[in-house]
Design a protein around this motif. Sequence first.
Motif, short mmCIF file in Angstrom:
data_model
loop_
_atom_site.label_atom_id
_atom_site.label_comp_id
_atom_site.label_asym_id
_atom_site.label_seq_id
_atom_site.Cartn_x
_atom_site.Cartn_y
_atom_site.Cartn_z
N LEU A 55 7.84 24.71 -14.27
CA LEU A 55 8.21 24.17 -12.71
C LEU A 55 9.24 23.26 -12.29
CD1 LEU A 55 6.94 25.59 -10.67
CD2 LEU A 55 5.12 23.91 -10.35
N LEU A 56 9.12 22.47 -13.05
CA LEU A 56 10.37 21.28 -12.44
C LEU A 56 11.99 21.49 -13.34
CD1 LEU A 56 7.74 19.50 -12.03
CD2 LEU A 56 8.37 17.75 -12.85
N ASP A 57 12.21 22.31 -14.32
CA ASP A 57 13.07 22.65 -14.71
C ASP A 57 13.66 20.87 -15.55
OD1 ASP A 57 16.21 23.55 -13.62
OD2 ASP A 57 15.32 23.79 -16.19
N ASP A 58 12.74 20.73 -15.69
CA ASP A 58 13.10 19.19 -16.69
C ASP A 58 12.27 19.41 -18.02
OD1 ASP A 58 12.66 16.36 -15.14
OD2 ASP A 58 14.04 16.96 -17.21
N LYS A 59 12.38 18.26 -18.65
CA LYS A 59 11.90 17.91 -20.37
C LYS A 59 11.26 17.23 -20.44
CE LYS A 59 16.34 17.59 -22.36
NZ LYS A 59 17.41 18.19 -23.51
N LEU A 60 10.67 16.32 -21.57
CA LEU A 60 9.50 16.03 -21.35
C LEU A 60 9.89 15.20 -22.73
CD1 LEU A 60 7.98 13.17 -21.22
CD2 LEU A 60 5.84 14.57 -21.62
N GLU A 61 10.66 14.40 -23.41
CA GLU A 61 11.51 14.26 -25.21
C GLU A 61 10.38 13.11 -25.68
OE1 GLU A 61 15.22 13.71 -23.88
OE2 GLU A 61 14.89 16.22 -25.73
N SER A 62 9.58 13.07 -26.57
CA SER A 62 8.72 11.94 -27.86
C SER A 62 9.04 12.43 -29.18
CB SER A 62 7.04 12.18 -26.66
OG SER A 62 7.04 13.75 -27.38
N SER A 63 8.43 10.87 -29.49
CA SER A 63 9.08 11.34 -30.73
C SER A 63 7.45 10.35 -31.28
CB SER A 63 10.45 10.63 -31.50
OG SER A 63 10.41 9.33 -31.19
#
Lengths: 213, 155
Positions: free
Chosen positions: A60-68
Amino acid sequence: MFNKIIFIIFLLLPLALLAKNDLQRVDSHRQQIIISRINQSTSAINTICCDFEQTKFLSLLDDKLESSGKMYFKQPQNLKWEYVNPYKYVFIISESKVSIRSMQGVEEIDVRSSRLFQEIVNIMVNSVTGKCLSDDSYFDIAMYDSDKALVARLIPRKKEVKRIFNVITLYFDKETFMLSKVEMEEENGDLTRISLKNVEVNVHVDDKVFSLD
Amino acid sequence: MTKFLALISMLALSLALSAKELSPPDTIFHYGCEGSLRYAIAINVNDDTSFTGICIMKSMNVRVVGSVVNEFGIKAFDFIYDKSDGSLELHNVISFFDKRFVRRTVKGDWKYLLAFEAEEKKDRNRKVTVDNEGTIILENVKHHIRYILSPLASI
């Protein structure tokens, strides 16, 4: 006539994409052989330590959330999933108990108290070890072969899991038969991809790792 | 005894100073040039933690679009807020939030939070505070629900 051509192109497009990714569906006989090789490889595993990188694609946001973070596994069913960046979160499965440390504090849950939790725990542990491929009560399984990896596409059968995921895709290294990547597709179009890096197998992992103390 | 009371008073004062209650039309969300905000979010019901995760929201012209997911990336819900008419819609709501009463309450709470700048007066059933570190707390006093949004460092 023009509409028919467009229709045929759209029908063929998925096949074209598969061909581009070199994914070839294997027949049932070869599928059993591959699963057997994965089981053979993972049966020798007592512990796993690795780093992971997670990317959540938000449609929906055309975005990404990166985590590690870091992952630890120890037979028979001890799993620690620790997010380090950009948020701190620890999820531990050990002896029928789930322990969570979040920004809100510590929480402990008896796995047996929630069917959904039981299913999630089983999927997580069995995915790490590849055992989920041998238990068709959880998933309908289709194996694919490519240049780079053996790919298992898992369609959930259990109602509790189906509500969350459409498809779970596991990628196994062709030489070691070890899990290298997991992709989870949700019905809403979101995708979560988890890549395992710096994997160490059968190194010493203290039992204390699976405690929040 | 006197010293103890003085200490308690100082403690109460310092807590009051560290968290400021907002009143409309105070600005809550400062989107900056990227137009995007990220928070660690916790949702508490009756002082028990019900949900923790991440909230990402984007300001897109007249709309604010957001997603709330847990730490594993599993979607709790999406929301779309339209500044032009003050409407808010929830989408892709996970099953355990997808009960009529829960949806209505969550929708009302988020609408109040996002529409805060356009509100004319406080809602007596809701309270919004922000502390020095930018943590936003929305409290639904009537239903004992608390939403805590702590700014997440971008990567």
